[in-house]
Design an enzyme around this catalytic site. Structure first.
Site, PDB file in Angstrom:
ATOM      1  N   GLY A  11       1.059  -0.790  -0.157  1.00  0.00           N
ATOM      2  CA  GLY A  11       0.391   0.079  -0.240  1.00  0.00           C
ATOM      3  C   GLY A  11       0.996   1.225   0.013  1.00  0.00           C
ATOM      4  N   ASN A  71       1.815   3.298  -3.042  1.00  0.00           N
ATOM      5  CA  ASN A  71       1.368   4.604  -3.989  1.00  0.00           C
ATOM      6  C   ASN A  71       0.975   5.571  -3.219  1.00  0.00           C
ATOM      7  OD1 ASN A  71      -1.116   2.672  -3.625  1.00  0.00           O
ATOM      8  ND2 ASN A  71      -1.655   4.188  -4.370  1.00  0.00           N
ATOM      9  N   THR A  72       0.242   5.670  -1.633  1.00  0.00           N
ATOM     10  CA  THR A  72      -0.286   6.927  -1.020  1.00  0.00           C
ATOM     11  C   THR A  72       0.370   7.004   0.321  1.00  0.00           C
ATOM     12  OG1 THR A  72      -2.109   8.441  -1.533  1.00  0.00           O
ATOM     13  CG2 THR A  72      -2.359   5.877  -0.911  1.00  0.00           C
ATOM     14  N   GLY A  73      -0.147   7.960   0.596  1.00  0.00           N
ATOM     15  CA  GLY A  73      -0.289   7.886   2.173  1.00  0.00           C
ATOM     16  C   GLY A  73       0.917   7.651   3.116  1.00  0.00           C
ATOM     17  N   TYR A 125     -13.440  -2.955  11.422  1.00  0.00           N
ATOM     18  CA  TYR A 125     -12.015  -1.895  10.882  1.00  0.00           C
ATOM     19  C   TYR A 125     -11.928  -2.546  12.443  1.00  0.00           C
ATOM     20  CZ  TYR A 125      -8.649   1.698  10.697  1.00  0.00           C
ATOM     21  OH  TYR A 125      -7.216   1.842  10.032  1.00  0.00           O
TER      22      TYR A 125
END
Length: 305
Positions: free
Chosen positions: A21, A23-25, A176
């Protein structure tokens, strides 16, 4: 150590880091910082086009950085296996595996394998991916597995073993929270199983950070979180707990890092505590057994007594 920052990351030259994960943040900031310190970084991402854009941004900021892109859809066990096979073919050793990718509070949906999306992606996908790469990690002295959890693990009192996939009474944020509790329980059980190896497992959480994690949340939940927006810190700060867990020479297996201020919503990374439920050894072992059964991935390390 107070105010641990990127400047405290030791030289990472010669080390290989796989970041899911990224590609961002927070994942992007983690990968960028590691590349800037000389690591060979693999961006393990669902969308390779966005991954290539992220790699280009990293290399523009750090000319000469060694950055590669690997397709990985954690909501598909077929994709997880394919990605692990490709990484194993390219890398005899892996120094860092950072399980960062995640999805938060979408309307109920399922993965390609029929698991509730958050549990299937955030926990089961990473459980399988880690297990399939574990021999490459344990073959590497000083290697680490860092899994990104959340303070949302406090939203639940345990794992709903009687309804893991939330087929009854689905609550997006509680589901979540269960997935993030599972991340911690996985880390603690994995650390016990790594005893006697040169690999450690640790966990981190970013506090309240400005990322795209909640982009799939319902409008109602998006509006409910608006009061928290002013507390959010930049993703560069949110990545620090992960980076410290991954690189600080003093980290011990099983430690959990998070921000040090405002109820762990922001600040610099320190060791933090997790709930009693996360330390339930019987539940950890049950979750491990269920995860092996659901994913078909068995770890090449024994359970401890």
């Amino acid at each position: 150590m107070s105010k641990w920052t990127i400047a405290d990351i030791p030289d990472q030259a010669g080390r290989t880091a796989v970041v899911t994960g990224s590609n961002t943040g927070i994942g992007f900031e983690t990968a960028k910082a590691l590349a800037g310190k000389g690591a060979r970084v693999v961006l393990a991402v669902r969308n390779t086009g966005k991954g290539s854009d992220a790699a280009a941004r990293i290399m523009a900021e750090h000319p000469g950085a060694d950055v590669a892109v690997q397709e990985l859809d954690l909501s598909s066990l077929e994709s997880v296996r394919a990605a692990a096979d490709q990484l194993r073919a390219r890398h005899e050793t892996i120094d860092l595996l950072i399980n960062n990718a995640g999805v938060m509070a979408p309307p109920r949906s399922t993965t390609k394998d029929g698991f509730e999306l958050q549990f299937g992606t955030n926990h089961l996908g990473h459980f399988a991916f880690t297990g399939l790469l574990l021999d490459r990690l344990v073959a590497t002295p000083g290697s680490r597995i860092v899994t990104v959890s959340s303070s949302a693990h406090r939203f639940v009192n345990g794992i709903r073993f009687d309804d893991l996939q939330w087929e009854r009474d689905y609550r997006a944020m509680r589901a979540y929270g269960q997935s993030k509790l599972a991340n911690l329980m996985f880390t603690y059980e994995l650390q016990r199983r790594l005893a006697g190896t040169h690999t450690i497992a640790a966990a981190a959480h970013p506090g309240a950070s400005q990322t795209e994690l909640g982009r799939n949340a319902s409008l109602r939940l998006t509006l409910a979180f608006l009061p928290v927006v002013p507390l959010q810190q930049p993703a560069t700060m949110g990545a620090l707990p992960t980076l410290r867990a991954a690189t600080d020479p003093g980290v011990l297996g099983g430690q959990f890092f998070g921000p040090d201020r405002l109820f762990e919503t922001r600040g610099y990374p320190v060791v933090v505590s997790s709930t009693r439920a996360s330390h339930d050894i019987d539940a950890q072992r049950r979750l491990w057994s269920v995860s092996e059964e659901l994913t078909g991935v068995t770890y090449p390390i024994p359970a401890t007594v």
